[in-house]
Design a protein around this motif. Structure first.
Motif, PDB file in Angstrom:
ATOM      1  N   PHE A 236       4.241  38.748 -55.409  1.00  0.00           N
ATOM      2  CA  PHE A 236       5.206  39.374 -54.495  1.00  0.00           C
ATOM      3  C   PHE A 236       6.370  39.973 -55.284  1.00  0.00           C
ATOM      4  CE2 PHE A 236       2.993  36.389 -51.757  1.00  0.00           C
ATOM      5  CZ  PHE A 236       2.858  37.101 -50.579  1.00  0.00           C
ATOM      6  N   PRO A 237       7.029  41.011 -54.729  1.00  0.00           N
ATOM      7  CA  PRO A 237       8.195  41.580 -55.432  1.00  0.00           C
ATOM      8  C   PRO A 237       9.304  40.540 -55.566  1.00  0.00           C
ATOM      9  CG  PRO A 237       7.920  42.569 -53.245  1.00  0.00           C
ATOM     10  CD  PRO A 237       6.718  41.728 -53.487  1.00  0.00           C
ATOM     11  N   ALA A 238       9.891  40.467 -56.759  1.00  0.00           N
ATOM     12  CA  ALA A 238      10.866  39.412 -57.069  1.00  0.00           C
ATOM     13  C   ALA A 238      12.296  39.879 -56.854  1.00  0.00           C
ATOM     14  CB  ALA A 238      10.690  38.965 -58.519  1.00  0.00           C
ATOM     15  N   VAL A 239      13.157  38.905 -56.557  1.00  0.00           N
ATOM     16  CA  VAL A 239      14.605  39.105 -56.628  1.00  0.00           C
ATOM     17  C   VAL A 239      15.149  38.149 -57.681  1.00  0.00           C
ATOM     18  CG1 VAL A 239      14.843  39.893 -54.244  1.00  0.00           C
ATOM     19  CG2 VAL A 239      15.041  37.447 -54.762  1.00  0.00           C
ATOM     20  N   SER A 240      16.308  38.486 -58.235  1.00  0.00           N
ATOM     21  CA  SER A 240      16.931  37.674 -59.299  1.00  0.00           C
ATOM     22  C   SER A 240      18.416  37.562 -59.010  1.00  0.00           C
ATOM     23  CB  SER A 240      16.730  38.336 -60.664  1.00  0.00           C
ATOM     24  OG  SER A 240      15.360  38.382 -61.007  1.00  0.00           O
ATOM     25  N   ARG A 241      18.873  36.388 -58.631  1.00  0.00           N
ATOM     26  CA  ARG A 241      20.278  36.235 -58.241  1.00  0.00           C
ATOM     27  C   ARG A 241      20.907  35.028 -58.921  1.00  0.00           C
ATOM     28  NH1 ARG A 241      18.738  38.002 -52.861  1.00  0.00           N
ATOM     29  NH2 ARG A 241      18.669  40.259 -53.085  1.00  0.00           N
TER      30      ARG A 241
ATOM     31  N   PRO B 163      11.842  36.181 -51.872  1.00  0.00           N
ATOM     32  CA  PRO B 163      12.611  35.804 -50.682  1.00  0.00           C
ATOM     33  C   PRO B 163      11.706  35.028 -49.718  1.00  0.00           C
ATOM     34  CG  PRO B 163      13.023  38.108 -51.249  1.00  0.00           C
ATOM     35  CD  PRO B 163      11.891  37.641 -52.118  1.00  0.00           C
ATOM     36  N   LEU B 164      12.200  33.921 -49.177  1.00  0.00           N
ATOM     37  CA  LEU B 164      11.386  33.114 -48.267  1.00  0.00           C
ATOM     38  C   LEU B 164      10.956  33.927 -47.047  1.00  0.00           C
ATOM     39  CD1 LEU B 164      10.098  30.485 -47.345  1.00  0.00           C
ATOM     40  CD2 LEU B 164      12.368  29.648 -46.681  1.00  0.00           C
ATOM     41  N   ARG B 165      11.786  34.873 -46.626  1.00  0.00           N
ATOM     42  CA  ARG B 165      11.428  35.672 -45.442  1.00  0.00           C
ATOM     43  C   ARG B 165      10.156  36.475 -45.677  1.00  0.00           C
ATOM     44  NH1 ARG B 165      16.172  38.079 -47.147  1.00  0.00           N
ATOM     45  NH2 ARG B 165      15.855  40.036 -48.262  1.00  0.00           N
ATOM     46  N   VAL B 166       9.911  36.877 -46.926  1.00  0.00           N
ATOM     47  CA  VAL B 166       8.701  37.637 -47.252  1.00  0.00           C
ATOM     48  C   VAL B 166       7.464  36.756 -47.049  1.00  0.00           C
ATOM     49  CG1 VAL B 166       7.429  38.768 -49.145  1.00  0.00           C
ATOM     50  CG2 VAL B 166       9.892  39.185 -48.843  1.00  0.00           C
ATOM     51  N   ILE B 167       7.553  35.517 -47.466  1.00  0.00           N
ATOM     52  CA  ILE B 167       6.425  34.582 -47.313  1.00  0.00           C
ATOM     53  C   ILE B 167       6.228  34.220 -45.828  1.00  0.00           C
ATOM     54  CG2 ILE B 167       5.555  32.293 -47.949  1.00  0.00           C
ATOM     55  CD1 ILE B 167       5.573  34.214 -50.302  1.00  0.00           C
ATOM     56  N   LEU B 168       7.348  34.009 -45.124  1.00  0.00           N
ATOM     57  CA  LEU B 168       7.241  33.701 -43.690  1.00  0.00           C
ATOM     58  C   LEU B 168       6.636  34.862 -42.926  1.00  0.00           C
ATOM     59  CD1 LEU B 168      10.600  31.770 -43.054  1.00  0.00           C
ATOM     60  CD2 LEU B 168       8.281  30.820 -43.300  1.00  0.00           C
ATOM     61  N   ASP B 169       6.895  36.069 -43.394  1.00  0.00           N
ATOM     62  CA  ASP B 169       6.317  37.252 -42.771  1.00  0.00           C
ATOM     63  C   ASP B 169       4.792  37.257 -42.925  1.00  0.00           C
ATOM     64  OD1 ASP B 169       6.807  39.767 -41.409  1.00  0.00           O
ATOM     65  OD2 ASP B 169       6.086  40.715 -43.262  1.00  0.00           O
TER      66      ASP B 169
ATOM     67  N   THR C 106      11.014  38.734 -78.686  1.00  0.00           N
ATOM     68  CA  THR C 106      11.185  38.044 -77.404  1.00  0.00           C
ATOM     69  C   THR C 106       9.923  38.229 -76.547  1.00  0.00           C
ATOM     70  OG1 THR C 106      13.550  38.582 -77.495  1.00  0.00           O
ATOM     71  CG2 THR C 106      12.666  37.930 -75.359  1.00  0.00           C
ATOM     72  N   PRO C 107       9.405  37.153 -75.946  1.00  0.00           N
ATOM     73  CA  PRO C 107       8.204  37.281 -75.102  1.00  0.00           C
ATOM     74  C   PRO C 107       8.528  37.858 -73.731  1.00  0.00           C
ATOM     75  CG  PRO C 107       8.925  35.000 -75.127  1.00  0.00           C
ATOM     76  CD  PRO C 107       9.857  35.751 -76.055  1.00  0.00           C
ATOM     77  N   ILE C 108       8.919  39.144 -73.694  1.00  0.00           N
ATOM     78  CA  ILE C 108       9.396  39.730 -72.426  1.00  0.00           C
ATOM     79  C   ILE C 108       8.306  39.782 -71.360  1.00  0.00           C
ATOM     80  CG2 ILE C 108      11.339  41.026 -73.364  1.00  0.00           C
ATOM     81  CD1 ILE C 108       9.611  43.493 -73.534  1.00  0.00           C
ATOM     82  N   GLN C 109       7.027  39.688 -71.777  1.00  0.00           N
ATOM     83  CA  GLN C 109       5.947  39.699 -70.782  1.00  0.00           C
ATOM     84  C   GLN C 109       5.921  38.432 -69.943  1.00  0.00           C
ATOM     85  OE1 GLN C 109       5.616  39.299 -74.020  1.00  0.00           O
ATOM     86  NE2 GLN C 109       4.268  37.560 -74.410  1.00  0.00           N
ATOM     87  N   ASP C 110       6.566  37.365 -70.411  1.00  0.00           N
ATOM     88  CA  ASP C 110       6.557  36.087 -69.692  1.00  0.00           C
ATOM     89  C   ASP C 110       7.906  35.763 -69.060  1.00  0.00           C
ATOM     90  OD1 ASP C 110       3.912  34.891 -69.956  1.00  0.00           O
ATOM     91  OD2 ASP C 110       4.289  35.011 -72.111  1.00  0.00           O
ATOM     92  N   LEU C 111       8.855  36.698 -69.107  1.00  0.00           N
ATOM     93  CA  LEU C 111      10.191  36.403 -68.588  1.00  0.00           C
ATOM     94  C   LEU C 111      10.400  37.053 -67.221  1.00  0.00           C
ATOM     95  CD1 LEU C 111      12.324  36.550 -71.845  1.00  0.00           C
ATOM     96  CD2 LEU C 111      11.075  34.641 -70.827  1.00  0.00           C
ATOM     97  N   HIS C 112      11.434  36.551 -66.533  1.00  0.00           N
ATOM     98  CA  HIS C 112      11.723  36.968 -65.160  1.00  0.00           C
ATOM     99  C   HIS C 112      13.226  37.168 -65.049  1.00  0.00           C
ATOM    100  CE1 HIS C 112       7.694  35.407 -64.145  1.00  0.00           C
ATOM    101  NE2 HIS C 112       7.998  34.418 -64.956  1.00  0.00           N
ATOM    102  N   GLY C 113      13.649  38.107 -64.205  1.00  0.00           N
ATOM    103  CA  GLY C 113      15.080  38.378 -64.124  1.00  0.00           C
ATOM    104  C   GLY C 113      15.534  39.092 -65.388  1.00  0.00           C
TER     105      GLY C 113
ATOM    106  N   THR D  82      18.282  45.674 -66.710  1.00  0.00           N
ATOM    107  CA  THR D  82      18.142  45.829 -65.267  1.00  0.00           C
ATOM    108  C   THR D  82      16.670  45.662 -64.920  1.00  0.00           C
ATOM    109  OG1 THR D  82      20.033  47.338 -65.194  1.00  0.00           O
ATOM    110  CG2 THR D  82      18.475  47.455 -63.358  1.00  0.00           C
ATOM    111  N   CYS D  83      16.368  44.805 -63.949  1.00  0.00           N
ATOM    112  CA  CYS D  83      14.982  44.605 -63.515  1.00  0.00           C
ATOM    113  C   CYS D  83      14.575  45.731 -62.570  1.00  0.00           C
ATOM    114  CB  CYS D  83      14.847  43.290 -62.749  1.00  0.00           C
ATOM    115  SG  CYS D  83      15.362  41.851 -63.683  1.00  0.00           S
ATOM    116  N   PHE D  84      13.284  46.097 -62.620  1.00  0.00           N
ATOM    117  CA  PHE D  84      12.756  46.981 -61.577  1.00  0.00           C
ATOM    118  C   PHE D  84      11.388  46.480 -61.158  1.00  0.00           C
ATOM    119  CE2 PHE D  84      11.308  49.051 -65.545  1.00  0.00           C
ATOM    120  CZ  PHE D  84       9.977  49.338 -65.274  1.00  0.00           C
ATOM    121  N   ASN D  85      10.986  46.823 -59.922  1.00  0.00           N
ATOM    122  CA  ASN D  85       9.629  46.532 -59.485  1.00  0.00           C
ATOM    123  C   ASN D  85       9.169  47.518 -58.432  1.00  0.00           C
ATOM    124  OD1 ASN D  85      10.390  45.342 -56.866  1.00  0.00           O
ATOM    125  ND2 ASN D  85      11.105  43.588 -58.065  1.00  0.00           N
TER     126      ASN D  85
END
Lengths: 443, 443
Positions: free
Chosen positions: A163-168, A206-212, B110-117, B378-381
Motif C-alpha cells: 500500500f502507498p506509505a505515509v511517513s510522519r 493509514p489505517l483508513r486505507v486498510i479499513l476501506d 546506504t541500503p536505500i532499497q530497504d529503508l522507509h521514510g 523527500t519520499c515519493f510514491n
C-alpha cells in the motif's frame, strides 16, 4: 534506583566496532604519551557573550598534533551496522527495579537529558511491555480484521508493504510518564520523571486505507486492537480516530521497527496515550461499542476524589520539561547558560514555550527552532544568567488550541491525588548554590 | 561486487539482545512444532484494489495462536541500547572491494532499497573516509579558529554545547554518488548506484554564531575547514555559505554523532557535496582566497571534453531515484504495484516528482507524503499496473527553482564523459518479463 546495565552495550560495541588489535593500540595511546599535554576540559576563561570559550593560548591547547591524527582508523568494512562512540556508553535506557514485580511487565526510560533535537534514536526509545518483547518472524506474521466488516481479511507483511506509505514524526508518551511525581516521589533525574517518551519518523499505511479494503459496516463505530504478545494486550479505539490519522506502522526512523517497539507492525495513534499504540498487532475487530478491556478499566483511568474514575482520556495534554539543566546536568558555569528542553501536545502543535527562573513569577519566551510539527516533540531553548544564587527553573507550553500547561496544584484541584496517569503538570528544578539541580514540588 | 560483512552484526545482536537461554529456546520453537502449520508468504489471492490481500480462509492462516504469543519475551533490562530484529540482518552498509586500494580510503553504501521514510538510521548512514575513522575522545577535542579574525579562539566540546542549538533535517550526498554509472558501469543494485546518500536530523550551532565570537576581519572572505583524521582532509568554503546555513553539528537523529560521521563535531553544509562536510573538524582558518586543496583540485572537479575542469561545483543538483522496484526488489505481483523512491535538491525544496513506466515518453505525477523540507530527502510514491510485459521505470524531480532533473544524454552533452562526479541523471530500471529488475542506460 539506578537499574542501568551498561556492560552489555560495551560488549556489543567491542564485537562490532574496533578490531582488538587497533583497540589495544589506542588504549595504549590514551593512557600513554599521546595525551600527556592535553588540557583538562572545563577551563573556561574570559570573553563575554552567549557562551565563553578559551582564547588561543598555547598553554590551553591539546598537543599540536593529537594522537588520533597520526594513525589510520577503521575502514568501511569494520561496522556494517554502526554503533555509538564508546565515549557515549552512558547514554542508555535505564529502569527502576522496584517499580514492578518483573522486568517483562515493566518500563525503561529514554535518556532525554543526553539527547539533542527531537528525533529519538531507535536504540534509546523507552520500552513498556506487558509480557516482554514478542519476537515475531515477519514471514509468519498475519493481521486479521474481522467483526462488523463486509469482508473479513487477513494481511501478510508483504500485503501491508504494497500500500502507498505515509511517513510522519510523532511523539509517543506513556500515560504514566511523570506518574511517580503525582504523589511526590520526586525522583532525581529527568530520565525517570519524563523519560517515558520518544519521537521518531513512523512509516506505514493509514489505517483508513486498510479499513476501506475490508469495508466497515454502517453500525461499526469502535475498533478493538489486539497485540500478538503473550498478554494479548488490547484496547478500544473509536472509529473516528482510526479514519483520522491512525497509521499501521512498520518502520521507525527509516528502518523496520525494533522488536521492542512492535516489529513488524504496530498501531500509531498520533497524540494519544502510548498504551493504545498496540505492538505486534495481530487483530482488529470492528464492533458497535467499546470492549472495556483490562487496560482501559482497571488501568489507564484516573480515580477522582469523589470515587468516580475518568476513563477514555486518550489525548495527551500539552506538556513540557527542561532537559538541561536538570538533575543529571548541573550548572557548571557562572554567567550565561543555556536552558534546553522539549515540549509537546497531543491536541496539535506547540505554539509557545515560556521559561521561568523564579519559580513561575516571571516568564520569558523560549526559542522554538524549526521545524515545529504537529503531535511531535518540539525543541526549545533560552538563555539564563547564573550568579551562584538559588534558581527555580520551570517551563510552560501553550499549544495551538490555546491550552496552557497547568501547575500541579491546579491539576490536583480537578483530579485529586489518587491517579498515577496523565500528569502533565509544570516541573520545577531547583538549582542550588553549588550548581547542582534538584527535583522540587513548588505548587 | 558484494562486500558485505554481515557476521559481526549478528554477533553484536546476540551479545546485547536475547539471553542465550531464551534464544536457544526460541530457535527450538522456530525449527520445531511451533511453526509447523504456518502459511508461507506470497500466496496472495483475489480482491482487486491498490493492494490485494488474503481473505480470511482458515487454510491461509498461521496457527490460531502463534508461538510468539505463548511465552514471555525479554524484559526491559535486556537491551540498554536496542538493536534491529535478527530478521533484518540483511539491512547493512555494503562496500565494493575493487573500488579503492584500501578500505580506510573507501566508501560503503546506504541500503536505500530497504529503508522507509526519509530519515536514515544512524547505523546505516554510508561512510567515506580518507584515512579511516578517527576515534576522538571528546574531552581532548579542540576546535581552533584562526587567520583573518579579531580574536583567534579555541573551543572545547563543553564550550560548543553552551551555544543555542538548531536541529535540521538535511541530506548528505557524496559528489561521486552514481559516479560509477557515468561511463556505463551499470552496477546492478540501487544500493551501489545511489547509496552514497543519507539524511538525518542534525543538531548543532550555526557556524555564523561561532564566527561572530571570533570576529571575521573585513578582508576575510574564505574559510578553510580541516579535519582531525590522519589525512587532515581540508576544503575551502566561501564565507557567504558559512553565514547562511552552515552548522557545526554534534548530534544526528537525537544522539551524539557516530565516530564514522565525525564524532564529536563535523561541519554541515546543507545541499552541498558531502566531501566538504569536514568530519572530526579541528580547525577553521579564515583567509581572503581559496586554498585550492587536493580535494578541490585533483579531486571533486569535472574534467570536460575540452580539457578544462569545472571546479567549486558545490551545490548538489536535483536528483531522484526509484528505490522499489529496483534490482534488489523485483516485481512479485501482476496487477497494481507501488513505485517508491527518494528525491532531493541541493538548491532548495522538491516541488514535483514525475514517474514514467515507458522510459520517459509519458509521465505521471507522484505523491509527495508530508513533510517536504528544504535540502532534505523527500519520499515519493505512485501506483503502476504490471501485466507481465517489459517496463522501463524512471523518475524525474523538479525543484522549487524550476530545475528539472536531466537525462544522461543531456548531461553528457554539456559535461562529456571524463568525470565521475556530479551525476544527477535520470536512472532507468528495466522490469523484465519475469519481474526481475535490471539497470539499463536509455538516453
Amino acid at each position: 534506583m539506578d537499574g542501568t546495565k551498561g556492560a552489555s552495550v560495551d560488549d556489543a560495541r567491542n564485537t562490532t566496532g574496533a578490531r582488538p588489535s587497533s583497540h589495544a593500540r589506542r588504549q595504549f595511546l590514551r593512557t600513554g604519551a599521546g595525551l600527556a599535554g592535553a588540557a583538562a576540559a572545563g577551563a573556561v576563561l574570559g570573553r563575554s557573550g552567549p557562551a565563553a570559550a578559551v582564547e588561543a593560548d598555547p598553554a590551553n591547547l591539546p598537543p599540536n598534533v593529537p594522537w588520533w591524527s597520526k594513525y589510520l582508523g577503521d575502514g568501511v568494512e569494520a561496522a556494517p551496522y554502526g554503533l555509538p562512540s564508546e565515549y557515549e556508553s552512558h547514554v542508555v535506557r535505564r529502569n527502576v527495579r522496584w517499580l514492578t514485580a518483573t522486568t517483562e511487565s515493566s518500563v525503561n526510560f529514554t535518556p532525554i537529558q543526553d539527547l539533542h533535537g527531537f528525533v529519538t534514536p531507535n536504540g534509546l526509545c523507552f520500552e513498556r511491555h506487558h509480557a516482554g518483547v514478542a519476537e515475531v518472524n515477519p514471514v509468519d506474521f498475519r493481521l486479521m480484521i474481522n467483526g462488523l466488516v463486509d469482508t473479513p481479511m487477513v494481511f501478510s507483511m508483504e500485503d501491508i508493504l504494497r500500500f502507498p506509505a505515509v511517513s510522519r514524526f510523532h511523539f509517543l508518551e506513556c500515560a504514566a510518564n511523570s506518574g511517580m511525581e503525582w504523589r511526590g516521589a520526586q525522583l532525581n533525574g529527568v530520565q525517570y520523571t519524563h523519560g517515558m517518551i520518544h519521537c521518531v519518523q513512523y512509516t506505514g499505511v493509514p489505517l483508513r486505507v486498510i479499513l476501506d479494503q475490508v469495508g466497515v459496516k454502517p453500525n461499526g463505530t469502535w475498533l478493538m486492537a489486539e497485540g500478538g504478545d503473550a498478554s494479548g494486550m488490547n484496547r478500544s479505539i473509536p472509529l473516528e480516530k482510526a479514519l483520522d490519522d491512525a497509521i499501521l506502522a512498520y518502520a521507525m526512523n527509516g528502518e523496520m521497527l525494533r522488536p521492542a517497539n512492535g516489529y513488524p507492525l504496530r498501531l500509531v495513534l498520533p497524540g494519544w496515550e502510548g498504551n493504545m499504540w498496540v505492538k505486534w498487532i495481530r487483530r482488529i475487530e470492528v464492533g458497535d461499542q467499546p470492549w472495556f478491556a483490562r487496560e482501559e478499566t482497571s488501568k489507564y483511568t484516573d480515580l477522582l476524589a469523589n470515587g468516580k474514575a475518568r476513563y477514555f482520556t486518550w489525548e495527551m495534554d500539552a506538556k513540557s520539561v527542561i532537559t538541561g539543566p536538570c538533575p543529571e546536568k548541573p550548572v557548571l558555569h557562572k554567567g550565561i547558560n543555556q536552558i534546553k528542553g522539549l515540549a509537546w501536545s497531543g491536541r496539535g502543535t506547540v505554539k509557545e514555550v515560556h521559561v521561568s527562573t523564579d519559580g513561575g513569577r516571571n516568564w520569558m519566551q523560549a526559542r522554538l527552532p524549526d521545524p515545529v510539527l504537529p503531535k511531535c516533540l518540539t525543541c526549545f531553548n533560552a538563555e539564563f544568567e547564573w550568579t551562584g544564587d538559588e534558581v527555580l527553573l520551570q517551563s510552560r507550553v501553550v499549544d495551538d488550541t490555546g491550552y496552557v500547561q497547568p501547575t500541579m496544584n491546579a491539576l490536583q484541584q480537578v483530579r485529586g491525588v489518587n491517579s498515577i496517569y496523565h500528569n502533565n503538570a509544570i516541573q520545577t528544578w531547583l538549582v542550588n548554590k553549588t550548581g547542582e539541580v534538584e527535583n522540587v514540588r513548588l505548587g
